[in-house]
Design an enzyme around this catalytic site. Structure first.
Site, PDB file in Angstrom:
ATOM      1  N   SER A 132      29.296  39.097  39.113  1.00 37.95           N
ATOM      2  CA  SER A 132      29.757  40.195  38.267  1.00 37.95           C
ATOM      3  C   SER A 132      28.665  40.645  37.319  1.00 37.95           C
ATOM      4  CB  SER A 132      31.004  39.781  37.490  1.00 37.95           C
ATOM      5  OG  SER A 132      30.805  38.545  36.860  1.00 37.95           O
ATOM      6  N   HIS A 153      33.329  42.024  45.075  1.00 35.05           N
ATOM      7  CA  HIS A 153      33.668  41.563  43.730  1.00 35.05           C
ATOM      8  C   HIS A 153      35.184  41.516  43.546  1.00 35.05           C
ATOM      9  CE1 HIS A 153      33.580  42.079  39.135  1.00 35.05           C
ATOM     10  NE2 HIS A 153      33.378  40.818  39.442  1.00 35.05           N
ATOM     11  N   GLU A 165      35.944  45.309  44.658  1.00 33.85           N
ATOM     12  CA  GLU A 165      34.848  46.276  44.601  1.00 33.85           C
ATOM     13  C   GLU A 165      33.868  45.919  45.715  1.00 33.85           C
ATOM     14  OE1 GLU A 165      34.659  47.464  39.877  1.00 33.85           O
ATOM     15  OE2 GLU A 165      33.725  45.585  40.464  1.00 33.85           O
TER      16      GLU A 165
HETATM   17  N1  3HC Z   1      48.535  32.139  41.708  1.00 34.60           N
HETATM   18  C1  3HC Z   1      49.792  32.430  42.070  1.00 34.60           C
HETATM   19  N2  3HC Z   1      50.700  32.996  41.250  1.00 34.60           N
HETATM   20  C2  3HC Z   1      50.309  33.252  39.983  1.00 34.60           C
HETATM   21  C3  3HC Z   1      49.001  32.967  39.535  1.00 34.60           C
HETATM   22  C4  3HC Z   1      48.099  32.390  40.445  1.00 34.60           C
HETATM   23  N3  3HC Z   1      46.833  32.074  40.117  1.00 34.60           N
HETATM   24  N4  3HC Z   1      48.907  33.359  38.244  1.00 34.60           N
HETATM   25  C5  3HC Z   1      50.117  33.864  37.890  1.00 34.60           C
HETATM   26  N5  3HC Z   1      50.950  33.817  38.936  1.00 34.60           N
HETATM   27  C6  3HC Z   1      52.330  34.294  39.002  1.00 34.60           C
HETATM   28  C7  3HC Z   1      53.233  33.534  38.090  1.00 34.60           C
HETATM   29  O1  3HC Z   1      53.714  32.370  38.708  1.00 34.60           O
HETATM   30  C8  3HC Z   1      54.339  34.519  37.815  1.00 34.60           C
HETATM   31  O2  3HC Z   1      55.300  34.461  38.863  1.00 34.60           O
HETATM   32  P1  3HC Z   1      56.843  34.778  38.566  1.00 34.60           P
HETATM   33  O3  3HC Z   1      56.909  36.238  38.303  1.00 34.60           O
HETATM   34  O4  3HC Z   1      57.530  34.357  39.814  1.00 34.60           O
HETATM   35  O5  3HC Z   1      57.170  33.944  37.371  1.00 34.60           O
HETATM   36  C9  3HC Z   1      53.667  35.876  37.902  1.00 34.60           C
HETATM   37  O6  3HC Z   1      52.406  35.645  38.536  1.00 34.60           O
HETATM   38  C10 3HC Z   1      53.451  36.476  36.565  1.00 34.60           C
HETATM   39  O7  3HC Z   1      52.751  35.569  35.747  1.00 34.60           O
HETATM   40  P2  3HC Z   1      53.065  35.327  34.232  1.00 34.60           P
HETATM   41  O8  3HC Z   1      54.520  35.599  33.959  1.00 34.60           O
HETATM   42  O9  3HC Z   1      52.526  33.996  33.849  1.00 34.60           O
HETATM   43  O10 3HC Z   1      52.182  36.349  33.429  1.00 34.60           O
HETATM   44  P3  3HC Z   1      51.966  37.916  33.581  1.00 34.60           P
HETATM   45  O11 3HC Z   1      53.189  38.640  33.917  1.00 34.60           O
HETATM   46  O12 3HC Z   1      51.200  38.297  32.365  1.00 34.60           O
HETATM   47  O13 3HC Z   1      50.987  38.082  34.825  1.00 34.60           O
HETATM   48  C11 3HC Z   1      48.656  38.301  35.222  1.00 34.60           C
HETATM   49  C12 3HC Z   1      49.812  37.373  34.886  1.00 34.60           C
HETATM   50  C13 3HC Z   1      48.845  38.892  36.625  1.00 34.60           C
HETATM   51  C14 3HC Z   1      47.405  37.457  35.170  1.00 34.60           C
HETATM   52  C15 3HC Z   1      48.617  39.505  34.202  1.00 34.60           C
HETATM   53  O14 3HC Z   1      48.674  39.003  32.901  1.00 34.60           O
HETATM   54  C16 3HC Z   1      47.379  40.335  34.339  1.00 34.60           C
HETATM   55  O15 3HC Z   1      47.281  41.171  35.219  1.00 34.60           O
HETATM   56  N6  3HC Z   1      46.395  40.140  33.419  1.00 34.60           N
HETATM   57  C17 3HC Z   1      45.145  40.854  33.426  1.00 34.60           C
HETATM   58  C18 3HC Z   1      44.211  40.200  34.416  1.00 34.60           C
HETATM   59  C19 3HC Z   1      42.916  40.948  34.515  1.00 34.60           C
HETATM   60  O16 3HC Z   1      42.648  41.952  33.881  1.00 34.60           O
HETATM   61  N7  3HC Z   1      42.041  40.414  35.359  1.00 34.60           N
HETATM   62  C20 3HC Z   1      40.734  40.940  35.557  1.00 34.60           C
HETATM   63  C21 3HC Z   1      39.790  40.239  34.684  1.00 34.60           C
HETATM   64  S1  3HC Z   1      38.138  40.827  34.906  1.00 34.60           S
HETATM   65  C22 3HC Z   1      37.578  39.969  36.241  1.00 34.60           C
HETATM   66  O17 3HC Z   1      38.218  39.123  36.805  1.00 34.60           O
HETATM   67  C23 3HC Z   1      36.210  40.321  36.713  1.00 34.60           C
HETATM   68  C24 3HC Z   1      35.241  39.195  36.618  1.00 34.60           C
HETATM   69  O18 3HC Z   1      33.991  39.653  37.019  1.00 34.60           O
HETATM   70  C25 3HC Z   1      35.154  38.599  35.249  1.00 34.60           C
END
Ligand code: 3HC
Length: 260
Positions: A132, A153, A165
């Site tokens: 990244s 990515h 990406e």
């Molecule tokens: N594997 C499987 N299931 C998962 C999981 C995983 N790793 N993580 C979360 N889940 C599931 C949970 O079990 C939950 O299931 P349920 O609905 O049956 O209970 C569901 O996903 C929702 O999880 P939570 O209720 O704990 O939390 P959220 O509703 O907030 O969802 C999230 C979690 C999808 C991570 C959401 O918060 C999100 O989209 N966050 C932003 C993430 C983001 O922006 N990522 C990009 C970061 S930048 C990047 O990665 C680039 C790099 O270069 C740095």
């Protein structure tokens, strides 16, 4: 012609790096019917990776097969059958269609890895990096297959985030680029195309936003909690900037901010 006839599909993949991203990528590839070898330096790391993959699959199965627990168990079993692990990358790449790297963000280390694998992988094998913060072109320059090298990515958590990406350098052939797009779709993801530019699309926009949140807080203009709440309720983001910084990891975020 359709892309399916243009390219021999990527079926067998080698993922280098058993951390959060590598494990996530290996999991998604295995669950979509690809044969996957996950590589890391030590057995205990790989054991941890396999445990993380199994835990994540259980969470997915619980939701996807809510009223069919046997189908859920079969899905987990089938996925795990597609996945093996190894501590010796050079000895497993001889039959792979794609080598995807998700190791430490260090150009020197990536160079050494790809330079070695370039000697052991077959002609047709495509190389890709999940970096990244580093230039795909610079990483590709350690190999003699710059035309068969691109960026893939992924986003954390890989099993849930729908975006990939796909990065084309000036040397990436159209055939390679199309193969990477097709592979992303075969994973059930939505690919976007991007040139080899710092931060690509998402981090180019997301990282300055997170840094601005830190500055806002440092000026004493808002608490971390209020800034997070504001962006969740006022902009519809699933996580606020500070939550997301912690989720991505401050070390990884720093790598991207320092981006060369
Ligand atoms: N594997 C499987 N299931 C998962 C999981 C995983 N790793 N993580 C979360 N889940 C599931 C949970 O079990 C939950 O299931 P349920 O609905 O049956 O209970 C569901 O996903 C929702 O999880 P939570 O209720 O704990 O939390 P959220 O509703 O907030 O969802 C999230 C979690 C999808 C991570 C959401 O918060 C999100 O989209 N966050 C932003 C993430 C983001 O922006 N990522 C990009 C970061 S930048 C990047 O990665 C680039 C790099 O270069 C740095």
């Amino acid at each position: 012609s359709s892309s399916a006839t243009r390219n021999a599909a990527i079926k067998h993949i080698t993922v280098i790096g058993g951390g959060l991203m590598g494990s996530g990528i290996a999991q998604v590839a295995a669950s979509t019917g690809h044969t996957v070898v996950l590589v890391d330096q030590a057995e205990d790391i790989l054991k941890k990776s396999a445990k993380g993959i199994e835990d994540s699959l259980k969470r997915i199965a619980k939701k996807k097969f809510a009223d069919k627990p046997e189908a859920g168990a079969a899905f987990i079993q089938k996925t795990m059958k597609n996945l093996t692990t190894s501590t010796d990358a050079a000895s497993v790449v001889h039959s792979t269609d794609l080598v995807l790297e998700a190791i430490v963000e260090n150009l020197q280390v990536k160079h050494e890895l790809f330079k070695t694998l370039d000697k052991f992988a077959p002609e047709h094998t495509v190389f890709a990096s999940n970096t990244s913060s580093l230039s795909i072109t610079e990483i590709a320059n350690s190999t003699t297959r710059q035309d068969r090298f691109g960026g893939l990515h992924f986003f954390n958590p890989v099993p849930l985030m729908k975006l990939v990406e796909v990065i084309q350098t000036p040397m990436t052939s159209q055939k390679t680029f199309d193969a990477l797009l097709d592979f992303s779709k075969a994973l059930g993801k939505y690919p976007v195309s991007c040139k080899d530019t710092p931060g690509f699309i998402v981090n180019r926009l997301l990282v300055p936003y997170m840094v601005e949140a830190i500055r806002l807080h440092e000026r004493g203009h808002g608490s971390k909690e209020d800034i997070d709440l504001a962006m969740k309720l006022g902009a519809g983001y699933p996580m606020g900037p500070f939550e997301l910084l912690d989720y991505v990891g401050l070390d990884t975020s720093k790598f991207i901010i320092d981006g060369k």
